[in-house]
Design a protein around this motif. Structure first.
Motif, short mmCIF file in Angstrom:
data_model
loop_
_atom_site.label_atom_id
_atom_site.label_comp_id
_atom_site.label_asym_id
_atom_site.label_seq_id
_atom_site.Cartn_x
_atom_site.Cartn_y
_atom_site.Cartn_z
N GLU A 33 0.83 -1.21 0.00
CA GLU A 33 0.00 0.00 0.00
C GLU A 33 0.87 1.26 0.00
O GLU A 33 0.58 2.22 -0.72
CB GLU A 33 -0.95 0.00 1.20
CG GLU A 33 -1.93 1.14 1.20
CD GLU A 33 -2.81 1.18 -0.04
OE1 GLU A 33 -3.10 2.31 -0.53
OE2 GLU A 33 -3.20 0.12 -0.55
N LEU A 34 1.93 1.27 0.77
CA LEU A 34 2.85 2.41 0.77
C LEU A 34 3.49 2.59 -0.61
O LEU A 34 3.65 3.73 -1.08
CB LEU A 34 3.93 2.23 1.84
CG LEU A 34 3.48 2.38 3.28
CD1 LEU A 34 4.58 1.92 4.24
CD2 LEU A 34 3.10 3.83 3.57
N ALA A 35 3.83 1.48 -1.25
CA ALA A 35 4.41 1.55 -2.60
C ALA A 35 3.42 2.14 -3.59
O ALA A 35 3.79 2.98 -4.42
CB ALA A 35 4.85 0.15 -3.05
N ARG A 36 2.16 1.73 -3.49
CA ARG A 36 1.13 2.29 -4.38
C ARG A 36 1.00 3.79 -4.19
O ARG A 36 0.91 4.55 -5.15
CB ARG A 36 -0.22 1.63 -4.10
CG ARG A 36 -0.45 0.39 -4.84
CD ARG A 36 -1.92 -0.03 -4.76
NE ARG A 36 -1.96 -1.46 -4.98
CZ ARG A 36 -2.34 -2.36 -4.10
NH1 ARG A 36 -2.74 -1.99 -2.91
NH2 ARG A 36 -2.33 -3.63 -4.39
N ALA A 37 0.98 4.21 -2.93
CA ALA A 37 0.83 5.64 -2.63
C ALA A 37 2.01 6.44 -3.19
O ALA A 37 1.81 7.52 -3.78
CB ALA A 37 0.72 5.84 -1.12
N LYS A 38 3.21 5.93 -3.04
CA LYS A 38 4.38 6.64 -3.56
C LYS A 38 4.38 6.65 -5.09
O LYS A 38 4.75 7.64 -5.71
CB LYS A 38 5.68 6.00 -3.04
CG LYS A 38 5.94 6.30 -1.59
CD LYS A 38 6.17 7.79 -1.39
CE LYS A 38 6.45 8.10 0.05
NZ LYS A 38 6.66 9.54 0.26
N ALA A 39 3.95 5.57 -5.71
CA ALA A 39 3.90 5.52 -7.17
C ALA A 39 2.88 6.53 -7.70
O ALA A 39 3.12 7.17 -8.73
CB ALA A 39 3.55 4.12 -7.64
N LEU A 40 1.78 6.69 -6.99
CA LEU A 40 0.77 7.67 -7.42
C LEU A 40 1.28 9.10 -7.33
O LEU A 40 0.84 9.96 -8.10
CB LEU A 40 -0.51 7.51 -6.59
CG LEU A 40 -1.33 6.25 -6.86
CD1 LEU A 40 -2.48 6.13 -5.88
CD2 LEU A 40 -1.84 6.26 -8.30
N THR A 41 2.19 9.37 -6.42
CA THR A 41 2.75 10.71 -6.30
C THR A 41 3.94 10.91 -7.23
O THR A 41 4.48 12.00 -7.31
CB THR A 41 3.19 11.02 -4.85
OG1 THR A 41 4.25 10.12 -4.49
CG2 THR A 41 2.03 10.90 -3.88
N GLY A 42 4.36 9.84 -7.91
CA GLY A 42 5.46 9.95 -8.86
C GLY A 42 6.82 9.64 -8.28
O GLY A 42 7.83 9.74 -8.96
N ASP A 43 6.87 9.24 -7.02
CA ASP A 43 8.15 8.90 -6.38
C ASP A 43 8.41 7.41 -6.59
O ASP A 43 8.16 6.58 -5.71
CB ASP A 43 8.11 9.26 -4.89
CG ASP A 43 9.47 9.18 -4.23
OD1 ASP A 43 10.42 8.69 -4.87
OD2 ASP A 43 9.58 9.62 -3.07
N TYR A 44 8.93 7.07 -7.76
CA TYR A 44 9.11 5.68 -8.13
C TYR A 44 10.26 5.00 -7.40
O TYR A 44 10.24 3.79 -7.21
CB TYR A 44 9.26 5.54 -9.65
CG TYR A 44 8.05 6.06 -10.38
CD1 TYR A 44 6.82 5.41 -10.26
CD2 TYR A 44 8.11 7.21 -11.14
CE1 TYR A 44 5.69 5.87 -10.90
CE2 TYR A 44 6.98 7.70 -11.80
CZ TYR A 44 5.78 7.02 -11.66
OH TYR A 44 4.65 7.49 -12.30
N VAL A 45 11.24 5.78 -6.98
CA VAL A 45 12.35 5.20 -6.22
C VAL A 45 11.86 4.72 -4.86
O VAL A 45 12.15 3.61 -4.43
CB VAL A 45 13.51 6.22 -6.08
CG1 VAL A 45 14.59 5.68 -5.16
CG2 VAL A 45 14.08 6.57 -7.44
N ALA A 46 11.08 5.56 -4.18
CA ALA A 46 10.52 5.16 -2.88
C ALA A 46 9.54 4.00 -3.06
O ALA A 46 9.49 3.09 -2.22
CB ALA A 46 9.83 6.34 -2.21
N ALA A 47 8.78 4.01 -4.14
CA ALA A 47 7.84 2.92 -4.40
C ALA A 47 8.58 1.60 -4.56
O ALA A 47 8.18 0.58 -4.00
CB ALA A 47 7.01 3.21 -5.65
#
Length: 72
Positions: A33-47
């Motif tokens: 879920e945290l990865a999805r949230a980061k991907a939605l904000t465009g932070d693919y490294v954190a995702a």
């Protein structure tokens, strides 16, 4: 002097293993879920970082479910 009770390895050990499995499952779901949230904000490294954490817990759950070849 009170007698020490012998430690039992029965239902308590199984409950502990089940609890650890559920804990790993919850953590897996949390990191996905945290990865999805980061991907939605465009932070693919954190995702990707969160997905790697999730993969660790996925492997942990799979290892617990795999039959032990040494046990019969």
């Amino acid at each position: 002097m009170p007698r020490a009770r012998p430690k039992r390895k029965g239902s308590t050990a199984r409950l502990r293993e089940t609890g650890q499995f559920l804990n790993a499952q919850r953590r897996y779901e949390r990191y996905v879920e945290l990865a999805r949230a980061k991907a939605l904000t465009g932070d693919y490294v954190a995702a990707e970082n969160y997905l790697q954490h999730a993969e660790h817990y996925l492997r942990s759950m799979q290892a617990r479910q795999a039959p032990d070849p040494l046990r019969k």
